[in-house]
Write an enzyme that holds these catalytic residues in place. Structure first.
Site: not given
Ligand code: NAD
Length: 416
Positions: A54, A99-101
């Site tokens: 994301v 962001a992160k995922g």
């Protein structure tokens, strides 16, 4: 967790008088990627996982955030954490967005070669949307320097030599000196700055910590090195206390051998959860989210809570702390040392030039001190707590960048 971070965002947005339309625009992720990852297990059978990335906001630079391997990884969790990264990078003023995922796998049930395969397959699917100028992943829950090395290698197969595509790499593979201890060092530096304003120093205070992993143990070591008395530490197995101060060096050695503080002979044992209400000047939650709640906030005895973990305080507990006059140093400031040294790593990769540890320490100190000063100034000017001030500062910085780039025009008057 998404709702919680939104509650804190909206509190700041109200102080700023932002329109609800602008809030919607600032909260929504820029891009959400969900990829099916099909691999073959060691037994020859097919494995199916899903990977998420994301990307929340790109106004202030390439997006930045961790990549975790955990069965509970999903779009909602990644979105909430990506959102926090946008505000965190803005608070410490490193030129990144958020962001992160992650991948919804359980590393405990996978061999290293299976994990390696899954990681490379995922990189193949997201390679168009990550990169040194686009989105730069980093280690997070169950991922480490080794996994970052695999990502760098796989991405470089497609794009050519690209060490700047990830941070948190091994030091021998274009990683940075000082990255491992950076979050704990940042925690110590921000606390030191807050104490200085109260005309105190670390040698005047007692500290209780929940969590003695990467962040907790480095923070404890560095604080003890500056004279703080670490009176209690709790982890997933139990707690240990010593009113005279725990020998942190020996505790680190014990945990290295036993994987827990439980049973450490240099103190007395207690039930793990009691650490949160320990009789200490400073409480540092450095383990899990949502541990300080409406059920225990009234019993917290510390006068300063330093959020080393992400989101350890629920909004109800935050309100109780506010009413009780307890100072909360919010996660988006307190644990931002990690992403700051990640920024230094990226800079070194781009420059193809190594900084020594001394320089990393000096620069980190500058960034953390400046971030704290900026947050404290907003708090004073706007008569708000440090968390709300940190969000106000971050929203202003992100909003201004977005406006100047004309990423959206709705922000014509940010403070309306
Ligand atoms: P870690 O895995 O190294 O350590 C976690 C610690 O929490 C361990 O001591 C573990 O025993 C303890 N713990 C786990 N479950 C517990 C429970 N139920 N009760 C009490 N203690 C428990 O993790 P870390 O890297 O030190 O991260 C700690 C926190 O800091 C996390 O919230 C993480 O998201 C946050 N954080 C870490 C970094 C970083 O650079 N590592 C950066 C920003 C934020």
């Amino acid at each position: 967790m998404l709702e919680e971070s939104h509650i804190y965002f909206h509190k700041a947005a109200d102080v700023m008088g932002l329109s609800s339309k602008l809030c919607d625009v600032l909260l929504a992720p820029y891009r959400v990627v969900k990829a099916e990852i099909i691999t073959e297990g060691d037994d020859g059978k097919l494995k199916q996982h899903f990977g998420f990335r994301v990307q929340h906001n790109r106004a202030r630079g390439p997006m930045k955030g961790g990549l975790r391997f955990h069965p509970t990884v999903d779009e909602a969790e990644a979105t909430a954490l990506a959102n926090l990264m946008t505000w965190k990078t803005a608070v410490v003023d490193v030129p990144f967005g958020g962001a992160k995922g992650g991948i919804n796998c359980d590393p405990a049930e996978l061999s290293e070669s299976e994990l390696h395969n899954i990681t490379r397959t995922f990189v193949g699917q997201i390679k168009e949307v990550i990169g040194p100028t686009l989105d730069i992943p980093a280690p997070d829950v169950n991922t480490n320097a080794k996994v970052m090395g695999w990502i760098m290698d796989e991405y470089s197969r497609f794009e050519g030599f690209s060490p700047g595509v990830v941070t948190g790499k091994p030091v021998h593979l274009f990683g940075s000196e000082g990255r491992e201890e950076a979050t704990g060092r940042g925690v110590m530096l921000v606390l030191e700055a807050v104490l200085k304003e109260q005309k105190k120093s670390l040698s005047d205070v007692t500290v209780a910590l929940q969590g003695f992993g990467n962040v907790g143990s480095f923070a404890a070591r560095l604080m003890a090195g500056k004279g703080a008395t670490i009176v209690a530490v709790g982890d997933h197995m139990g707690g240990v206390s010593n009113s005279e101060g725990l020998d942190v060096g020996q505790l680190v050695q014990w945990v290295g051998e036993h994987r827990t503080v439980h049973g450490f002979p240099g103190g007395e044992a207690f039930e793990s959860a009691e650490v949160l209400t320990w009789d200490a000047d400073i409480l540092i939650p450095a383990a899990l989210g949502d541990v300080l709640t409406k059920d225990n906030a009234a019993d917290v005895r510390a006068s300063i809570v330093v959020e080393a973990a992400n989101a350890p305080t629920t909004p109800e507990a935050d309100e109780i702390f506010h009413q009780r006059g307890i100072t909360v140093i919010p996660d988006i400031l307190a644990n931002a040392g990690g992403v700051t040294v990640s920024y230094f790593e990226w800079v070194q990769n781009i420059q193809q030039f190594r900084w020594d540890l001394d320089r990393i320490h000096r620069e980190l100190e500058k960034y953390m001190a400046k971030a704290y000063r900026s947050v404290a100034d907003v708090a004073r000017k706007r008569h708000v707590d440090l968390r709300t001030a940190a969000f106000v500062l971050a929203i202003e910085r992100v909003g201004e960048a977005a406006m100047s780039r004309r990423l959206f025009s709705e922000t014509a008057d940010l403070t309306r």
